[in-house]
Design a protein around this motif. Sequence first.
Motif, short mmCIF file in Angstrom:
data_model
loop_
_atom_site.label_atom_id
_atom_site.label_comp_id
_atom_site.label_asym_id
_atom_site.label_seq_id
_atom_site.Cartn_x
_atom_site.Cartn_y
_atom_site.Cartn_z
N ASP A 53 0.85 -1.19 0.00
CA ASP A 53 0.00 0.00 0.00
C ASP A 53 0.89 1.24 0.00
OD1 ASP A 53 -1.79 2.02 0.34
OD2 ASP A 53 -2.50 1.40 2.32
N ASP A 56 0.34 3.69 2.84
CA ASP A 56 0.45 3.25 4.23
C ASP A 56 1.23 4.28 5.04
OD1 ASP A 56 0.99 2.03 6.65
OD2 ASP A 56 1.47 0.08 5.77
N ARG A 58 2.87 4.06 7.65
CA ARG A 58 4.15 3.57 8.16
C ARG A 58 5.25 3.70 7.09
NH1 ARG A 58 6.88 -1.56 8.89
NH2 ARG A 58 8.15 -1.47 10.77
#
Length: 285
Positions: A53, A56, A58
């Motif tokens: 992703d 994302d 993170r």
Amino acid sequence: MAGVGPGGAAGGPLGRPLLIEGPDGPWELVRRRLAEAGGVMVYGRLDDWLPGDPDDPRLRLLLGRDWARAQRMTHRHIRSRFVAARLLLKHAAAAVIETRPELLDLAYKPGGRPYLRGCDQIDISLSHTDELLVVGITRRGRIGVDVELADRPMSGTGTEDQACTPYELTMLNAMAANRRNGALVRLWTLKEAYSKAIGQGLRFQFTEFGFRLGDPRARVLRPDGSPGTGDEWTFGTCAVDRRYTVSVALFDAGFGDTVDTAAGTMLDPGLFEALTGARRVPAAA
């Protein structure tokens, strides 16, 4: 994978590069190789390191300052390689110093050479081409790695005059025509690796230093073929996935091994506390 060209055994001083197929490792094998050889080379394939992703949250934390740089890249494949290579580098370095990859701050010196801020006891190098990513890590001095497609067209393109010393040109001209391109690719990756290790990159004239093809103990040579470096430098070249030529240049600073590479003992105390929120306990006298 098989050894080719200068450097003796496959991978030279660090042995064969280790395949890492994702964030799960095998990191214990990487740490073991580092402990045994003082350094390690790892490689990964682009598809294995592309984030599932791209949005994302993170990922932005993992990339740190490279996040903004990646967002400015308009070519999708170039951006993907850039991101994947830095994810491999950060995960490999984090495994070596026993911390989390998002805690590492990857920065760049004026010539573009990457380094880990606050973690001077290990040196790193990064290279990627096509679908392959390569990372080198050492705790003994300086390291440079480079990867190219083994069949990248170089011979007869003018590369010889731009990248070879007179001594190397004599060697190449004496070779069978069907061997020259592979030999030139090996020479190019060795020169790139050495230039990266000394922090010069492509700013260093490739016609000013060279290597002897087939030398089991490769070393840098002056343009006339005389020795240019001593035993403090070691080199290796190998084939990876039958499609790529990978070279490594390793400088041993002569200060011995930094056996303990854990972040808690390597990082500056203030930086360690800022990154982890934990106070480091001083080692016993």
